[in-house]
Design a protein around this motif. Structure first.
Motif, PDB file in Angstrom:
ATOM      1  N   ALA A 155       0.866  -1.180   0.000  1.00  0.00           N
ATOM      2  CA  ALA A 155       0.000   0.000   0.000  1.00  0.00           C
ATOM      3  C   ALA A 155       0.900   1.227   0.000  1.00  0.00           C
ATOM      4  N   LEU A 156       0.384   2.337  -0.542  1.00  0.00           N
ATOM      5  CA  LEU A 156       1.193   3.551  -0.629  1.00  0.00           C
ATOM      6  C   LEU A 156       0.287   4.761  -0.674  1.00  0.00           C
ATOM      7  N   VAL A 157       0.688   5.821   0.010  1.00  0.00           N
ATOM      8  CA  VAL A 157      -0.027   7.091  -0.058  1.00  0.00           C
ATOM      9  C   VAL A 157       1.008   8.195  -0.230  1.00  0.00           C
ATOM     10  N   TRP A 158       0.731   9.134  -1.143  1.00  0.00           N
ATOM     11  CA  TRP A 158       1.653  10.226  -1.457  1.00  0.00           C
ATOM     12  C   TRP A 158       0.900  11.534  -1.229  1.00  0.00           C
ATOM     13  N   SER A 211      -2.933  -3.295   3.662  1.00  0.00           N
ATOM     14  CA  SER A 211      -3.545  -3.389   2.342  1.00  0.00           C
ATOM     15  C   SER A 211      -4.047  -2.061   1.811  1.00  0.00           C
ATOM     16  N   SER A 212      -4.124  -1.037   2.670  1.00  0.00           N
ATOM     17  CA  SER A 212      -4.636   0.259   2.237  1.00  0.00           C
ATOM     18  C   SER A 212      -4.130   1.353   3.156  1.00  0.00           C
ATOM     19  N   LEU A 213      -3.813   2.509   2.563  1.00  0.00           N
ATOM     20  CA  LEU A 213      -3.386   3.683   3.321  1.00  0.00           C
ATOM     21  C   LEU A 213      -4.149   4.900   2.822  1.00  0.00           C
ATOM     22  N   ALA A 214      -4.468   5.815   3.738  1.00  0.00           N
ATOM     23  CA  ALA A 214      -5.160   7.052   3.373  1.00  0.00           C
ATOM     24  C   ALA A 214      -4.742   8.160   4.320  1.00  0.00           C
ATOM     25  N   ALA A 215      -4.417   9.317   3.759  1.00  0.00           N
ATOM     26  CA  ALA A 215      -4.026  10.480   4.559  1.00  0.00           C
ATOM     27  C   ALA A 215      -5.189  11.447   4.655  1.00  0.00           C
ATOM     28  N   GLN A 216      -5.364  12.037   5.821  1.00  0.00           N
ATOM     29  CA  GLN A 216      -6.410  13.039   5.982  1.00  0.00           C
ATOM     30  C   GLN A 216      -6.207  14.193   5.016  1.00  0.00           C
ATOM     31  N   PRO A 217      -7.309  14.805   4.542  1.00  0.00           N
ATOM     32  CA  PRO A 217      -7.181  15.956   3.637  1.00  0.00           C
ATOM     33  C   PRO A 217      -6.317  17.044   4.251  1.00  0.00           C
ATOM     34  N   SER A 224      -2.970  15.628  11.441  1.00  0.00           N
ATOM     35  CA  SER A 224      -2.692  14.975  10.168  1.00  0.00           C
ATOM     36  C   SER A 224      -2.478  13.486  10.403  1.00  0.00           C
ATOM     37  N   LEU A 225      -3.559  12.709  10.294  1.00  0.00           N
ATOM     38  CA  LEU A 225      -3.507  11.280  10.557  1.00  0.00           C
ATOM     39  C   LEU A 225      -3.442  10.492   9.254  1.00  0.00           C
ATOM     40  N   VAL A 226      -2.790   9.343   9.326  1.00  0.00           N
ATOM     41  CA  VAL A 226      -2.774   8.381   8.232  1.00  0.00           C
ATOM     42  C   VAL A 226      -3.477   7.120   8.719  1.00  0.00           C
ATOM     43  N   ALA A 227      -4.485   6.679   7.969  1.00  0.00           N
ATOM     44  CA  ALA A 227      -5.217   5.456   8.308  1.00  0.00           C
ATOM     45  C   ALA A 227      -4.623   4.284   7.543  1.00  0.00           C
ATOM     46  N   ALA A 228      -4.423   3.178   8.232  1.00  0.00           N
ATOM     47  CA  ALA A 228      -3.878   1.960   7.630  1.00  0.00           C
ATOM     48  C   ALA A 228      -4.835   0.805   7.887  1.00  0.00           C
ATOM     49  N   GLY A 229      -5.242   0.120   6.817  1.00  0.00           N
ATOM     50  CA  GLY A 229      -6.084  -1.065   6.941  1.00  0.00           C
ATOM     51  C   GLY A 229      -5.307  -2.300   6.549  1.00  0.00           C
ATOM     52  N   THR A 230      -5.676  -3.446   7.086  1.00  0.00           N
ATOM     53  CA  THR A 230      -4.951  -4.693   6.828  1.00  0.00           C
ATOM     54  C   THR A 230      -5.876  -5.774   6.293  1.00  0.00           C
TER      55      THR A 230
END
Length: 448
Positions: A155-158, A211-217, A224-230
């Motif tokens: 997973a990757l978030v930029w 399996s998934s990453l998402a950064a707060q707007p 500024s949180l990053v959510a990680a799902g597995t």
């Protein structure tokens, strides 16, 4: 049937551009199969679409200038202006948050393949041959701490402004500095205390492949949180603004999805924040809905989006957009495809608890999964991509279980069946696959 005719009863959307069915006009690959669209995403400036396919092809489609012209002969033809043929399957694709069509140096994207460093490509980079992978402009190794074995970024978030990106792998998050080409991550955050302990963390943290990453707007009024799902159905919130990337919370979604919402699930395939950054949406494979959490109350389920059929292993990505009046009190919209080829939209998400039914739906594909649905930043158009495998010699009950198995961490356990001619995987074939752009009407009286 022509899609214009299929959607004539629904004044909410109209097909304005399409690639057509790419399985009908692409050359056969070496194994006799043609690729299908797996994912699509808008570039940061909204001028182009980036897509990835099952044939390891990355493509860039520039949106036609006359897309919404009333005199255009619709649907307009979408043709890729740039392609990158990868030599290995890519688990993730992320476009630069500073992408600008007028500035070629900004047209960057990150991909991650198994047993390779994370690689940065320029979309317009010339290649000696269309069948060869262009050389990456930069690479970022992610290896085992005590060996040189490559870890796969699953997973990757930029996030904006684009100086750093964050990857996830098994029991690990890593933060990279884009300017440090060829260097290891500047920060590693373990999601469990230790992998060497018999209890694998002793119940602390979240265990499993991210399996998934998402950064707060970036404009959210929160940390500024990053959510990680597995794949193991856990989610964690990490604050990379704090030293060491501190963990704010972790919880399992298994009980909420199965007992409270009754929508099932077998591993998180997408985490996505609301436009205001207050709500976190979690979608799973083999599920009939999307979970909605208010992060101000950690781990407490607010509600769920009912009727989002994601019945196989294939990833289905949704998108969010602010409500019509722009206020947080009115909630926000969620757009998503399904495994039966429809696109559905939920209105006022975040304003109610429990089950939330879709406001309307429309047909977007012919008997194939709509893998990605992404709303343009202007709110005037929405893009969808569709495609999946089918297994004509099998009973229908097994088809969805075999779709896109590469996403699953359990898929590498046994490949013996794949090598036998009698295996269902060897008898697979493509369903219809296309990339489409739809105009969105503001007519609030459109029928569901």
């Amino acid at each position: 049937m022509d899609h214009k005719e299929e959607l004539s009863h629904n004044s909410k959307v109209e097909l304005v551009a399409s690639t057509g069915d790419i399985t009908q006009h692409l050359d056969d690959s070496d194994d006799g199969l043609q690729g299908y669209f797996e994912t699509a995403q808008w570039t940061a400036d909204g001028t182009a679409l980036l897509t990835s396919s099952s044939s390891n092809l990355i493509s860039g489609y520039i949106v036609p200038e006359d897309l919404l012209s009333p005199t255009a002969n619709r649907p307009l033809k979408l043709v890729p202006q740039a392609t990158i043929q990868l030599s290995e399957p890519s688990n993730v694709l992320a476009g630069a948050p500073y992408f600008r069509l007028a500035e070629p140096w900004t047209q960057q994207l990150l991909v991650s393949s198994r047993d390779h460093p994370i690689q940065l490509f320029y979309l317009a980079s010339p290649s000696p041959s269309p069948s060869l992978t262009p050389s990456p402009a930069s690479s970022y190794p992610l290896t085992q701490a005590r060996s040189e074995t490559f870890l796969t970024a699953t997973a990757l978030v930029w996030p904006s402004p684009g100086t750093h990106f964050i990857t996830g792998s098994r029991n690990l998050l890593a933060r990279f500095d884009v300017t440090r080409t060829g260097e290891e991550p500047i920060l590693r955050v373990k999601t469990i205390p230790s992998e060497r302990h018999l209890s694998k963390g002793g119940g602390v943290g979240m265990r499993g492949t991210v399996s998934s990453l998402a950064a707060q707007p970036p404009d959210a009024n929160f940390a500024s949180l990053v959510a990680a799902g597995t794949w193991t159905r856990w989610v964690g919130l990490y604050d990379f603004a704090q030293p060491g990337g501190s963990c704010a919370a972790t919880w399992s979604v298994a009980s909420a999805a199965t007992e409270d919402a009754g929508i099932g699930g077998d591993g998180i395939t997408q985490a996505i924040w609301s436009p205001c950054g207050r709500y976190l949406l979690l979608g799973e494979r083999k599920s009939t809905g999307v979970l909605v959490y208010d992060v101000r109350v950690t781990g407490k389920l607010l509600g769920w989006l009912a009727g989002r059929e994601a019945l196989g292993n294939q990833r289905i990505s949704c998108d969010v957009f602010p409500g019509q009046d722009g206020s947080e009190e009115a909630g926000f919209e969620v757009w998503s495809g399904t495994t039966d080829g429809t696109v559905k939209m939920w209105e006022g998400v975040g304003t109610r608890e429990g089950a939330h039914e879709p406001a309307w739906s429309c047909d977007a594909a012919r008997n194939s999964t709509v893998g990605s649905t992404c709303v343009h930043q202007s709110g005037t158009v929405v893009a969808t991509c569709s495609g999946s495998w089918e297994f004509p010699d099998d009973n229908g009950d097994n088809d969805s279980l075999l779709q896109d198995c590469s996403d699953s961490e359990e898929s590498d356990d046994d490949s013996s069946d794949i090598s036998r001619p009698t295996s269902p995987w060897m008898r697979r074939r493509n369903k219809e696959s296309s990339l489409k752009i739809w105009s969105i009407s503001n007519n609030s009286e459109a029928e569901p």
